[in-house]
Each structure stands twice: as C-alpha cells, then as structure tokens.
Design a protein around this motif. Structure first.
Motif, PDB file in Angstrom:
ATOM      1  N   ASP A 128      51.242  60.325  32.719  1.00 48.52           N
ATOM      2  CA  ASP A 128      52.478  59.576  32.502  1.00 48.52           C
ATOM      3  C   ASP A 128      52.148  58.397  31.584  1.00 48.52           C
ATOM      4  N   TRP A 129      53.219  57.740  31.097  1.00 52.98           N
ATOM      5  CA  TRP A 129      53.043  56.553  30.267  1.00 52.98           C
ATOM      6  C   TRP A 129      53.852  55.415  30.883  1.00 52.98           C
ATOM      7  N   VAL A 130      53.177  54.304  31.146  1.00 52.17           N
ATOM      8  CA  VAL A 130      53.797  53.155  31.795  1.00 52.17           C
ATOM      9  C   VAL A 130      53.933  52.033  30.772  1.00 52.17           C
ATOM     10  N   ILE A 131      55.154  51.549  30.591  1.00 47.53           N
ATOM     11  CA  ILE A 131      55.416  50.418  29.699  1.00 47.53           C
ATOM     12  C   ILE A 131      55.746  49.203  30.562  1.00 47.53           C
ATOM     13  N   GLU A 132      55.115  48.075  30.266  1.00 45.77           N
ATOM     14  CA  GLU A 132      55.376  46.855  31.016  1.00 45.77           C
ATOM     15  C   GLU A 132      55.571  45.683  30.055  1.00 45.77           C
ATOM     16  N   VAL A 133      56.384  44.720  30.476  1.00 49.49           N
ATOM     17  CA  VAL A 133      56.610  43.489  29.732  1.00 49.49           C
ATOM     18  C   VAL A 133      56.007  42.358  30.550  1.00 49.49           C
ATOM     19  N   VAL A 134      55.144  41.574  29.887  1.00 46.67           N
ATOM     20  CA  VAL A 134      54.345  40.575  30.595  1.00 46.67           C
ATOM     21  C   VAL A 134      54.635  39.182  30.039  1.00 46.67           C
ATOM     22  N   ASP A 135      54.773  38.214  30.944  1.00 42.59           N
ATOM     23  CA  ASP A 135      54.785  36.806  30.558  1.00 42.59           C
ATOM     24  C   ASP A 135      53.330  36.420  30.301  1.00 42.59           C
ATOM     25  N   PRO A 136      52.951  36.162  29.040  1.00 43.77           N
ATOM     26  CA  PRO A 136      51.533  35.960  28.746  1.00 43.77           C
ATOM     27  C   PRO A 136      50.950  34.676  29.327  1.00 43.77           C
ATOM     28  N   GLY A 137      51.788  33.719  29.662  1.00 42.91           N
ATOM     29  CA  GLY A 137      51.275  32.488  30.236  1.00 42.91           C
ATOM     30  C   GLY A 137      50.812  32.648  31.668  1.00 42.91           C
ATOM     31  N   SER A 138      51.595  33.389  32.455  1.00 35.65           N
ATOM     32  CA  SER A 138      51.293  33.542  33.877  1.00 35.65           C
ATOM     33  C   SER A 138      50.688  34.894  34.234  1.00 35.65           C
ATOM     34  N   GLY A 139      50.853  35.877  33.361  1.00 36.41           N
ATOM     35  CA  GLY A 139      50.405  37.226  33.679  1.00 36.41           C
ATOM     36  C   GLY A 139      51.384  37.991  34.550  1.00 36.41           C
ATOM     37  N   ARG A 140      52.549  37.414  34.791  1.00 39.45           N
ATOM     38  CA  ARG A 140      53.551  38.067  35.642  1.00 39.45           C
ATOM     39  C   ARG A 140      54.240  39.191  34.885  1.00 39.45           C
ATOM     40  N   VAL A 141      54.386  40.330  35.544  1.00 38.88           N
ATOM     41  CA  VAL A 141      55.082  41.474  34.963  1.00 38.88           C
ATOM     42  C   VAL A 141      56.581  41.288  35.175  1.00 38.88           C
ATOM     43  N   LEU A 142      57.328  41.239  34.078  1.00 43.43           N
ATOM     44  CA  LEU A 142      58.770  41.022  34.140  1.00 43.43           C
ATOM     45  C   LEU A 142      59.543  42.319  34.299  1.00 43.43           C
ATOM     46  N   ALA A 143      58.996  43.398  33.791  1.00 42.74           N
ATOM     47  CA  ALA A 143      59.663  44.700  33.899  1.00 42.74           C
ATOM     48  C   ALA A 143      58.618  45.787  33.725  1.00 42.74           C
ATOM     49  N   SER A 144      58.837  46.919  34.391  1.00 45.51           N
ATOM     50  CA  SER A 144      57.899  48.031  34.334  1.00 45.51           C
ATOM     51  C   SER A 144      58.667  49.338  34.432  1.00 45.51           C
ATOM     52  N   GLN A 145      58.254  50.310  33.639  1.00 47.05           N
ATOM     53  CA  GLN A 145      58.929  51.608  33.665  1.00 47.05           C
ATOM     54  C   GLN A 145      57.917  52.706  33.389  1.00 47.05           C
TER      55      GLN A 145
END
Length: 350
Positions: free
Chosen positions: A294-311
């Motif tokens: 599978d392929w997982v795409i994630e959007v990350v806040d680079p300052g905190s490392g928090r994942v904002l969205a994942s699919q």
C-alpha cells in the motif's frame, strides 16, 4: 546562498493554513491522463520519472531512453525532442528529468555522463558534466543536489552532495559520522525535497525522522521525529519472505509550509509471495507489486512532527522529486499504455 537564521536546530518557517488544528483529510485531485495513443510505444512500462514543468506540461523519457516526450496539461502528446546519439541534444540513456526555473529542463544522460539543458522552446541550451549519479534537485543558486553515495575517498559515507555546474563536488553533508554499506541504503541514503527558503528536507527511507539542512554550509538546522503510531523503523533489508517494514518513497513541502510524506508499506492483507524463498533475484511485475504494498500519504507539521492527516491507498502511486504530482498506471487495452496524474490536496474534513 545561505539560509536565513542558519544554526543548529533552527526552526523552519512557521507553517500556516486551514488545517493547523487538524481535522483534515487527504484527497487526490485527478489532473490528467496521459497515453501513448498518439505515438504507440513511446511511453515506458513504468512511468516513475514523470515530471511537471513550470508551464504545467508533463515530461518523461521515452521507452527507449533516448528522447523526451512532453504532454500538454490535458494529457495530449505535445511533442518529442532529442534523439539517439552523442551530439548536441542527443542521448544514450535518459531516465529522470529535472524541471528548472523559467520553464527550463535538465536532462541527465547516464550513458554519456552529462546533463543537457533545454530552454522553454525545448531547443538545447548547452551541456554540463555529470560525473556522478543523476541529481535529485536544482538548488536556488543553480547548483545540483545529489542524494546518493558518491564513491570517492573524500565523499564516501555522506548521503548528500552539492555539485556545481562544472561537475565538481562543492560540499558533502548529511551526517556527522560518514558511513557506507551498500546493504544499508535504506538507512544511509536520503529522500530529499527543496524548501521554500532554499533549505533541504531529508529523510532516510527506513526512518520516520525529518531533517532540515542548509546546503550552502552543510549545517543541520533541524531534526524532528514524526509522531507516528504505525511506522515501524527497521534497519533490516526488505525480505519478501517476512512482513516487510515501511519505506519512505519521497517528501515535499507545500505552499503552507507543511511537509508531505509518501511511504510504501506492506498491504493490509500482505502474504509472502510464492517465490519469496527463491535464491535468485527476480523482477516484480506491477500486479505483484500492487498486491504486496500500500502507499500511505501523510501531512506533517514540521515544527512539532505532528501528523495532521493520513491516508492509505491500495493502488500504486509513484513519486519523483521535485514535482508534487503522483502517477498511477491505468489498466488499458494491450495496445495502449496510460497513466493517471494526481495532485494530493489537504481539505477540511466534511
């Protein structure tokens, strides 16, 4: 070109946008479909190296790796340029292409160890030496970034290198302790992306650790662990007889300053293929590749490392820097090769 605020652990430019508070989802916007219907056989079977130009067209090396095919924004073949040979505008072995500023195009030819530059009209604008592997990025000062090991005594063990227009290594960086083992490329190499401020984002394929480097000095500006509850870091090489660990395929920074990652992970229903214990290596066809991963795409806040969205996506999604597009093969009639082009977007959850 120095990065503003250069220094150890310097913060990235502050990310901002509608999804800083979370509650967002990733959607794939269909951009176009390109085919070889107008010139059968021109497209390669695996279109990993498709790039989007500044003008919104799409370029790829042809199947025989001696020409460049350009498609308009609607997916129609707009032209083919270059040809087989060793003269100006001629190629022996093309692979990836690198879009440049002003709708220019850089075409590394592995067969001749050089890069041919093309202007917006797609006429050759000169050649540059390329004594190393193909560059991954064009930096803001016009130099190139090679994100692989260069096997020379003064460069071996460093995962990233700035190479000037004369083919000379200006700077090698990316680690405090140079290391090289060809069986550990998933640890000792880097996937890279260019930030808006000229800094380089980098990730080892087997580590969910986001690094930020100043290519003008070789200084590390940031190292942020991405807060993930599923990414399983492993230094072991991929073994198809056992459940394989995830691998970072690429990353990029968007207009809001968020960093996107695309990761190849084992399929949720993964089973070892029948040939997994065979001693001889064999190529994996597209159907097997699609079934295994599978392929997982994630959007990350680079300052905190928090994942904002994942699919997670079950279909193959190819990515190649510096473009922000994804490519998936289309199941078509035997006489036509086709690929869908997608743009990942971040939307407020409905």
């Amino acid at each position: 070109m120095a990065i503003a605020g250069c220094g150890a652990e310097a913060p990235p430019p502050e990310a901002s946008g509608p999804c800083t508070a979370g509650d967002c989802q990733i959607e794939l916007e269909h951009i176009t479909r390109i085919t070889d219907a107008d010139d059968p056989g021109i497209l390669p079977e695996y279109l990993i190296w498709l790039q989007e130009t500044e003008a919104g067209t799409f370029v790829s090396a042809t199947a025989d790796m001696t020409q460049i095919a350009e498609f308009d924004p609607n997916g129609r073949l707009a032209g083919v340029f270059g040809r087989a040979g060793q003269g100006p505008g001629e190629f022996l072995r093309l692979r990836t292409l690198i879009p440049g500023p002003g709708d220019t195009l850089f075409a590394p030819d592995k067969g001749q160890g050089r890069i041919t530059m093309f202007g917006p009209d797609r006429t050759p604008a000169g050649t540059l030496p390329m004594p190393f592997l193909s560059p991954a990025l064009v930096l803001l000062d016009g130099s190139f970034l090679v994100a692989r090991q260069i096997r020379r005594s003064e460069t071996i063990g460093y995962p990233m290198h700035v190479v000037d227009r004369e083919g000379r290594v200006v700077r090698s960086f990316g680690t405090d302790e140079p290391q090289y083992r060809p069986d550990l490329n998933h640890i000792l190499t880097r996937k890279v992306a260019l930030g808006q401020d000229g800094a380089v984002w980098a990730m080892a394929p087997a580590r969910y650790l986001l690094e930020r480097w100043d290519p003008s000095t070789g200084d590390q500006l940031q190292s942020t662990r991405i807060r993930s509850d599923w990414f399983r870091e492993s230094s072991e090489p991929t073994d198809y007889a056992v459940y394989p660990p995830p691998r970072v395929e690429g990353l990029w920074e968007d207009e809001d300053g968020f960093v996107w990652t695309i990761v190849r992970d084992a399929d949720v229903d993964w089973e070892a293929p029948p040939w997994a214990n065979e001693k001889e290596e064999r190529p994996i066809d597209l159907q097997e590749y699609n079934r295994l991963f599978d392929w997982v795409i994630e959007v990350v806040d680079p300052g905190s490392g928090r994942v904002l969205a994942s699919q997670r996506f079950s279909e193959v999604l190819w990515y190649r820097p510096p473009s922000r597009i994804l490519v998936s093969p289309v199941d078509t009639v035997l006489t036509t090769v086709a690929y869908d082009v997608w743009k990942p977007t971040l939307q407020q959850r409905r």
